[in-house]
Enzyme design. Sequence first.
Site, PDB file in Angstrom:
ATOM      1  N   SER A 244      21.610  11.216 -37.130  1.00 53.31           N
ATOM      2  CA  SER A 244      22.905  10.698 -36.674  1.00 53.31           C
ATOM      3  C   SER A 244      22.776   9.594 -35.639  1.00 53.31           C
ATOM      4  CB  SER A 244      23.747  11.835 -36.116  1.00 53.31           C
ATOM      5  OG  SER A 244      23.148  12.365 -34.955  1.00 53.31           O
TER       6      SER A 244
ATOM      7  N   LYS B 285      32.795  18.680 -37.942  1.00 54.45           N
ATOM      8  CA  LYS B 285      32.765  17.225 -38.133  1.00 54.45           C
ATOM      9  C   LYS B 285      33.745  16.846 -39.249  1.00 54.45           C
ATOM     10  CE  LYS B 285      28.496  16.512 -35.726  1.00 54.45           C
ATOM     11  NZ  LYS B 285      27.196  17.164 -35.648  1.00 54.45           N
TER      12      LYS B 285
ATOM     13  N   HIS C  99      26.070  15.870 -40.678  1.00 52.93           N
ATOM     14  CA  HIS C  99      26.718  14.554 -40.817  1.00 52.93           C
ATOM     15  C   HIS C  99      26.829  14.133 -42.277  1.00 52.93           C
ATOM     16  CE1 HIS C  99      27.178  13.216 -36.643  1.00 52.93           C
ATOM     17  NE2 HIS C  99      26.090  13.910 -36.403  1.00 52.93           N
TER      18      HIS C  99
HETATM   19  C1  PLP Z   1      26.553  18.095 -34.713  1.00 52.13           C
HETATM   20  C2  PLP Z   1      25.263  18.607 -35.188  1.00 52.13           C
HETATM   21  C3  PLP Z   1      24.872  19.929 -34.968  1.00 52.13           C
HETATM   22  C4  PLP Z   1      25.708  20.859 -34.143  1.00 52.13           C
HETATM   23  O1  PLP Z   1      26.886  21.200 -34.805  1.00 52.13           O
HETATM   24  P1  PLP Z   1      27.936  22.113 -34.054  1.00 52.13           P
HETATM   25  O2  PLP Z   1      28.682  22.799 -35.143  1.00 52.13           O
HETATM   26  O3  PLP Z   1      28.779  21.191 -33.246  1.00 52.13           O
HETATM   27  O4  PLP Z   1      27.172  23.051 -33.193  1.00 52.13           O
HETATM   28  C5  PLP Z   1      23.699  20.371 -35.521  1.00 52.13           C
HETATM   29  N1  PLP Z   1      22.914  19.547 -36.235  1.00 52.13           N
HETATM   30  C6  PLP Z   1      23.250  18.260 -36.445  1.00 52.13           C
HETATM   31  C7  PLP Z   1      22.348  17.387 -37.254  1.00 52.13           C
HETATM   32  C8  PLP Z   1      24.419  17.752 -35.919  1.00 52.13           C
HETATM   33  O5  PLP Z   1      24.738  16.480 -36.109  1.00 52.13           O
END
Ligand code: PLP
Length: 407
Positions: A195, A254, A223
């Site tokens: 990301s 997300k 993502h």
């Molecule tokens: C955002 C993200 C997480 C964490 O996700 P949450 O549900 O907010 O804890 C884990 N791994 C990746 C690659 C992320 O981008």
Amino acid sequence: MTKTEARSKHSSHAEFIDRIRYELSGIESEGLTKPERVISSHQGPEVIVDGEAALNFCANNYLGLAGDPRVAQAAIEAIEERGSGLASVRFICGTLDLHKRLERATADWLGYDDAILFAAAFDANGGVFEPLLGAQDAIVSDSLNHASIIDGVRLSKAKRYRFANADMVDLEAQLKAAREDGARTVLIATDGVFSMDGIIAPLDEIAALGERYGALVMVDDCHATGLIGPGGRGSGPFKGVGDKIDILTGTYGKALGGAMGGFICAAQPVIDLLRQRARPYLFSNALAPAVCGSALKAIEIAASDEGDALRSQLAENAAHFRGAMDREGFELLGADHAIVPVLLGDAAQAQRMAARLVENGIFVTGFSFPVVPRGQARIRVQLSAAHTPGQIDQAVAAFVEARAALA
Ligand SMILES: *Cc1c(COP(=O)(O)O)cnc(C)c1O
């Protein structure tokens, strides 16, 4: 006297607080302090941030579902029907029909036997390795993997091997090493999308190497789920190897409505064992009904024809921004994704530029160490299907203005 001053009459507490203050001032003097900006509106392309109207270009709101009234309404209905929460972990008295429905909808959509829910993808990654792999096993992990994978790997007893980001020569070397060291199970762990760089992992090549060395593949698709690949099913299907991803972790926080909550998808016995042994699942509260309601609605939209339309709009918006910024001579990272990092290098410069953009009504965030390597500070722009072409042009114009103003 403040509460801290009262406590600081104990000298050990005073020394401790001094040390913490010293550490904070170090972060500050390096220009690495990450400010929090306060939003007082719905999440969406237009927000009120620190009291001012702004266009939002830093949310993971890829499909625009975080501000979607249907998703919010589904959360309201779930609260009305099942209340605010369970006051229990899943296995005691915290499992709702809504949890089972969300697990089924997630697994069916993404093509797995079953899914297991967590309070966050951070917890899913924190809980996935330790129950499944022991000291005889090996985890071969990409060097740019998300912090939660790194923490999860640390919590397991498996032997660790690290390969340079998306470097298939190094991955093969590490797989060989793991095999030579006599590992029982070898698991390759990678983000589906990196990301900070906006790049999609070469999962086709990773899966091929996995097959050659008898290694399983685990992908964190936070993502990607909902926005990448056929039907929004993620980076594995995008690379044509959806059926070669043995373990998939993801988030509802997300693209899928943006509330919170994480999941793991895998074969039935794997999920069954995780329900017995994954510590963040066993020892943490069940997902709130509102979160289940909004995630179920978001999956329904993401998996539909409307989801396809949103994904095309997102791709169009990303191409629009990338093309315009490229023509203006900005150095951009990434490809094939709605994350478009604008590379600036110096942390303080990235911070100043982000501040200038926010002043001019474009909400973006500068990223610097420790989130990205030192000297590679950047502003990460994230497009949404909900952005209009006019809003994207405004963002580009603001970047050009900020560069000139700070030159
Ligand atoms: C955002 C993200 C997480 C964490 O996700 P949450 O549900 O907010 O804890 C884990 N791994 C990746 C690659 C992320 O981008």
